[in-house]
Write a protein that holds these residues in place. Structure first.
Motif, PDB file in Angstrom:
ATOM      1  N   UNK A 276       0.658  -1.267   0.056  1.00 33.89           N
ATOM      2  CA  UNK A 276      -0.076  -0.045  -0.069  1.00 33.89           C
ATOM      3  C   UNK A 276       0.650   1.313  -0.171  1.00 33.89           C
TER       4      UNK A 276
ATOM      5  N   UNK B 173      -4.451 -11.540  -3.331  1.00 35.87           N
ATOM      6  CA  UNK B 173      -3.869 -10.386  -3.761  1.00 35.87           C
ATOM      7  C   UNK B 173      -2.528 -10.618  -4.113  1.00 35.87           C
TER       8      UNK B 173
ATOM      9  N   UNK C  11       1.118  -8.821  -6.438  1.00 35.03           N
ATOM     10  CA  UNK C  11       1.753  -8.161  -7.495  1.00 35.03           C
ATOM     11  C   UNK C  11       3.174  -7.745  -7.408  1.00 35.03           C
TER      12      UNK C  11
ATOM     13  N   UNK D  64      -1.849   2.365  -5.421  1.00 38.04           N
ATOM     14  CA  UNK D  64      -2.825   0.792  -5.434  1.00 38.04           C
ATOM     15  C   UNK D  64      -2.018   0.010  -6.528  1.00 38.04           C
ATOM     16  N   UNK D  65      -2.129  -1.090  -6.265  1.00 38.30           N
ATOM     17  CA  UNK D  65      -1.525  -2.001  -7.235  1.00 38.30           C
ATOM     18  C   UNK D  65      -2.265  -2.244  -8.405  1.00 38.30           C
ATOM     19  N   UNK D  66      -3.618  -1.795  -8.128  1.00 32.46           N
ATOM     20  CA  UNK D  66      -4.649  -1.964  -9.580  1.00 32.46           C
ATOM     21  C   UNK D  66      -4.487  -0.694 -10.472  1.00 32.46           C
TER      22      UNK D  66
ATOM     23  N   UNK E 231     -11.554  -4.249  -2.599  1.00 32.92           N
ATOM     24  CA  UNK E 231      -9.866  -3.825  -2.084  1.00 32.92           C
ATOM     25  C   UNK E 231     -10.116  -2.656  -1.019  1.00 32.92           C
TER      26      UNK E 231
ATOM     27  N   UNK F 213      -8.026  -2.926   2.395  1.00 36.95           N
ATOM     28  CA  UNK F 213      -7.148  -1.876   3.002  1.00 36.95           C
ATOM     29  C   UNK F 213      -7.635  -1.278   4.092  1.00 36.95           C
TER      30      UNK F 213
END
Lengths: 773, 265
Positions: A190, A326, A328, A529-531, B5, B9
């Motif tokens: 994050x 998740x 990445x 964010x990874x997305x 998501x 978080x």
């Protein structure tokens, strides 16, 4: 016209040389054999004449026949003096050691003591990971990006975040290079950690402006990170054990003084704490990341050297036996070949690979699951030549070509899943550049670095091009075959920097830089964010263009113990990207229809005062600046402040060596709150209280401030073994700096609204044990 | 999806973060008109609610609009006046809204006209409701997830809204705004979990499964991002209204079906 002028300037200096010879070689660290990037060679008999070692430690200096005294320098190491009789070409390899000089606990390195004033470069911040060893940081993980955020003109993307803004530019406008390979997502967990394990890093240079022509591809900055080559003298092991992560680095010669390797790994174990959770689901969860850096180099004969380096990092998160998962990460690889065509002509050829991808998997119920993946992949060939025709000129030229593959996203499901699988077609593009630049010393007070870069981008097939009307509906569709050109963009990027020496201790510098950016990051959230998705320039998305002029005054004080600089800049940004209201950026085949395009500008001033010698070192950094954006579809088409429009930004860093074993350090940070959009009214709909907005970013967060403190104790120090303990506390006075501000219906009185904030880190202690042998 | 998501978080952050109520000075915007109008296929009362925006923090009654002239037009057909009833509500009783028609709602207030036109979406039938045990991060203590089964028309883009009543009370809080399109489920025999909440054994749930016109769908989608019920946006903005002249709110047209389920152990 411009080119003619350039070529004239390039060759004018060649005249007037009679019989001259070249001295060339490598400058290395005597202890580790590492190349000393930027080490200088000066000629005592000819004040003002000299050169410095390039990124591979190579230098070349051409002088007229004669007897000279050469001085090799690298700050923190003992000078080496060589008397030579120059009547033929000479190869002189030099190793600089610590010698009898008492090494200071905090090594401050730079090309030359007065580099701040004497070099043409401006708007550049250089960091040696050893500089920052004792600067307190969150979770005790020393981090080059977090330290750069304490320098003027570089702003963090948020509390503890490794995303950064440079001179009002966006997060995606920073080109982050690790051994020449672009890193597309430089953050872990994050954003609280950067992907750069500082044990594996030799040198970091951030160009905020005046970017040399050899770099390009992003609108705002270039961060050039070089990994260590590995100890070519002996086996070395170093590492650290911390509360949430540990590191280990091993380096050794392959063949002594001919080749070496380095492997460095880091892993966090935050998920160990999950075992203590009372919740079964959390107990069955995983949450960690790791990094692995590896590099090897080998000299083949006197003229050739090869390097292979790679980075592999991944974040892994799995909830309750991976029902929600998740992961990445980035993978990069660089294969390089250095070749000396002559003692004046150096070449480097690189083949570079870079990949970023993420996947996530969700299970709602039996037969209700899916997995989503997305990413970007690059293959890059890069050729750079350096030519050292005379002590007053260093010419660099070269080209590169990148083959990009963009994977916007695919969704895959089990056979029985109620969801359909789907893949958004990949996009392909070729990006290339040609450049030439010269660093030229005109006379004792004027030096120039001028160059020209031609940047080009071609989106290629296979692919389908769609155009959209303002409502986002498809108006036309055209399909292209493999390798067919879909859309071409190209442009010239002039780069000029000039230094006017005022006296021995001060100078004025001026620079102009133009940059094209052809790849864009789509991110609709406030944090990295990874997305986040990278997209190419296309028929609908034009390249971003930035122009920046900067003017600075540089002065060193008290025998170069203090460095001072004052810089101002003005930057314009074209073809900036924002999103339509409610834009859906994930897995959207028509994502380009969700974008809006506009422009922007930024201006500001930066003051930097640094003390680099003595028991007390540190710096004060202050920046004042504004940055605005404008989009026809947003805010009635008026300019509005960008989120990162922090007007004041102050950082103070101090490191004090009380005794050779004890060292204390502290940082203080203050900045104006981010611009934000808050409601100016409300209304009721379906019985729900809905906020009513009137302008974009018309409000501000409260100002931010924080102090961190650290203590380092060197528990043992000998030639064979060194170890130290580092204790640090982040946010020592526990200020609740808002990470988010939101609004809601009050629980006590549902007719009333209230504002609330969430603050993240207060009094975060960390303890790390570091060792080296 | 992004919502998931974000929750994940938040779970991480909550462990280390702290929350507090703060004072923030907000400007008072000029009042703007807000329209809320829902038209269902079939013969039903049609209501329009008109009000003004108010200051964000102050506790005050929402100012209503009682001097508007409101009409509903079946395009190519009849125009009827929607007379004022009470409390900012304008109402026609037993209005018949038909399939395959287009409707225009027009509002005149103080010399300004606000209008919106929407197509009646094709009817959709809810085939069945099924209860299942949830998995993953949504596992609760004995609650059940409801899955809705219907036939999605694969040849067109469909937009859906579910409005449900729990034990005979219509649930219309911010968490209950449940909308979706057929982007991920396009096909014939289709099912989707009703992800508003878990239901307990013994609950009676009445599900209205509605096709909704795309513009009202877009309004609700953008509404969700600012009422904390969707992907949080970096730069919040007013929802995309389907009215002219800057009126806030929506004119939604629905065409659907209703079924009841009583949750079992």
């Amino acid at each position: 016209m411009r080119i003619t002028l350039l070529l004239t300037l390039l060759f004018v200096f060649q005249l007037g040389f009679s019989q001259s010879f070249t001295i060339s070689g490598n400058i290395r660290d005597a202890e580790s054999g590492e190349d000393l990037i930027g080490a200088t060679v000066s000629v005592q008999e000819l004040p003002g004449t000299g050169t410095s070692a390039n990124a591979y430690g190579f230098y070349s200096l051409t002088l007229e026949k004669g007897e000279y005294t050469l001085v090799y320098e690298f700050i923190g190491l003992e000078n080496e003096i060589r008397k030579i009789n120059l009547d033929k070409p000479l190869e002189i390899n030099v190793e600089l050691g610590q010698g009898s000089i008492e090494m200071e606990e905090v090594v401050v390195t730079a090309e030359r003591e007065d580099a701040n004033v004497s070099e043409t470069k401006m708007s550049v911040t250089k960091i040696d990971p050893r500089d920052i060893e004792t600067v307190p940081v969150i979770f005790g993980e020393k981090d080059i990006i977090k330290t750069l955020q304490l320098t003027p003109g570089v702003k963090s993307a948020g509390e503890g975040n490794s995303g950064f803004y440079v001179r009002g530019g966006g997060i995606d406008q920073n080109l982050i290079l690790l051994d020449e390979a672009p890193v597309y997502n430089a953050s872990h967990l994050l954003g609280f950690f950067s992907v750069f394990n500082s044990d594996a890093i030799k040198d970091v240079t951030l160009y905020k402006g005046g970017i040399p022509a050899e770099y390009g591809g992003r609108a705002s900055s270039v961060m050039d990170i070089k990994m260590k080559d590995g100890n070519s003298k002996r086996l070395g092991v170093s590492g650290g054990i911390g509360l949430i992560s540990s590191r280990l680095t091993v380096e050794a010669p392959i063949v002594k003084d001919k080749g070496s390797f380095m492997i460095s790994g880091r892993r966090t174990y935050a998920d160990v704490f999950l075992n203590f959770a009372t919740n079964e689901q959390l107990k069955n969860s995983t949450l960690y990341f790791y990094d692995l850096n590896a590099k090897a180099n080998y000299r083949i004969g006197k003229k050739d050297r090869v390097y292979l380096s790679g980075y592999f990092g991944r974040d892994i998160f799995g909830f309750n036996n991976n029902q929600f998962g998740f992961d990445w990460g980035n993978t990069t690889g660089t294969l390089r070949w250095n070749h000396l065509f002559s003692d004046k002509f150096f070449s480097n050829t690189s083949v570079i690979f870079s990949d970023y991808d993420y996947k996530f998997k969700v299970t709602f119920a039996e037969n209700a699951n899916f997995a989503v993946s997305s990413g970007i992949k690059d293959w890059n060939i890069k050729q750079d030549f350096s030519w050292f025709p005379s002590p007053n000129n260093t010419v660099k030229f070269g080209f590169n070509g990148i083959y990009h593959t963009f994977l916007p996203g695919s969704i895959s499901t089990d056979e029985n899943s109620i969801f359909n699988s789907d893949t958004i077609p990949e996009n392909y593009a070729l990006e290339g550049a040609l450049y030439i630049q010269n660093e030229q010393k005109i006379n004792s007070w004027l030096s120039l670095n001028y160059g020209l870069r031609y940047a080009m981008f071609n989106q290629i097939g296979p692919g389908t091009v769609k155009t959209y009307n303002p409502d986002g509906e498809i108006t036309s569709e055209e399909t292209f075959k493999e390798w067919n050109s879909i859309k071409y963009y190209g442009g010239l990027e002039p780069r000029v920097a000039a230094k006017f020496g005022l006296d021995e201790k001060s100078s004025l510098k001026l620079s102009y830089t133009r940059n094209y950016q052809f790849v864009h990051l789509l991110s609709n959230s406030t944090t990295t964010t990874p997305t986040d998705v990278w997209v190419p320039s296309s028929v609908n998305v034009k390249p971003q263009i930035s122009d920046q002029i900067a003017l600075g005054y540089f002065r060193n004080l008290f025998d170069n113990a203090y460095e001072f600089s004052l810089e101002t800049y003005y930057k314009t940004l074209e073809n900036q990207i924002d999103y339509k209201n409610g834009a859906d950026l994930v897995l959207n085949p028509d994502v380009e229809s969700e974008l809006v395009f506009g422009d922007g500008y930024a201006y500001g001033a930066e003051i930097f005062l640094r003390k680099r010698k003595g028991d007390f070192t540190g710096w004060i950094s202050y920046a004042i600046g504004r940055t605005f954006r404008r989009f026809a579809e947003i805010n009635n088409g008026d300019y509005f402040p960008a989120r990162q429009d922090r007007i004041h930004d102050l950082a103070v860093v101090g490191i004090y060596n009380i005794t050779p074993r004890w060292n204390v350090s502290g940082t203080f940070v203050f900045y104006t709150g981010d611009a934000a959009t808050f409601p100016s009214g409300r209304y009721e709909l379906e019985g729900i209280s809905v906020p009513y907005f009137t302008e974009r970013n018309g409000y501000r967060f409260p100002s931010y401030n924080r102090m961190d403190l650290g203590v380092t104790y060197i528990s043992s120090k000998s030639d064979r073994f060194e170890s130290s303990w580092n204790l640090s506390v982040y946010n020592v006075y526990g200020r609740q700096n808002p990470f988010t501000i939101d609004f809601r219906q009050s629980e006590e009185n549902p007719n009333e609204n209230e504002a609330f904030q969430i603050a993240l880190f207060r009094w975060v202690p960390s303890l790390t044990y570091n060792f080296k042998f | 999806m992004m919502r998931l998501w974000f929750y994940i978080m938040m779970i991480g952050w909550l462990a280390i973060s702290c929350e507090k109520v703060i004072d923030i000075d907000l400007n008072d915007a000029n009042p703007n008109i807000v329209v809320e109008a829902e038209l269902y296929q079939g013969e039903r009362d049609f209501e329009v609610k008109l009000s003004y925006t108010s200051s964000f923090f102050e506790e005050e009654e929402q100012e209503i609009v009682d001097n508007a002239f409101v009409t509903l037009t079946e395009v190519g057909g009849e125009t009827v006046e929607v007379p004022y009833a009470e409390d900012g509500l304008y109402r026609i009783e037993d209005y018949l809204a038909k399939d395959d028609k287009q409707y225009t709602l027009s509002i005149d207030v103080d010399g300004v006209n606000y209008s919106s036109t929407a197509d009646m979406p094709p009817n959709v039938t809810l085939d069945s409701i099924e209860q299942r045990d949830p998995m993953g991060p949504f596992m609760g203590d004995g609650g059940k997830v409801l899955f809705l089964h219907w036939n999605d028309n694969p040849d067109q883009e469909n937009y859906y809204r579910v409005i449900y009543a729990l034990n005979d009370t219509l649930r219309r809080s911010r968490e209950d705004v449940f909308i979706f399109d057929d982007g991920f489920v396009n096909g014939n025999e289709t099912e989707i979990p009703l992800f508003v909440r878990l239901f307990d054994p013994g609950d009676t749930v009445d599900v209205q499964f509605l096709a909704i016109d795309p513009k009202a769908y877009d309004y609700l989608l953008t509404l969700n991002t600012i009422i904390g019920n969707g992907q949080p946006s970096a730069a919040p903005a007013n929802p995309n209204s389907n009215f002219t002249n800057g009126a806030l709110g929506y004119f939604a047209v629905y065409n659907g079906d209703q079924k009841r389920i009583i949750i079992e152990e």
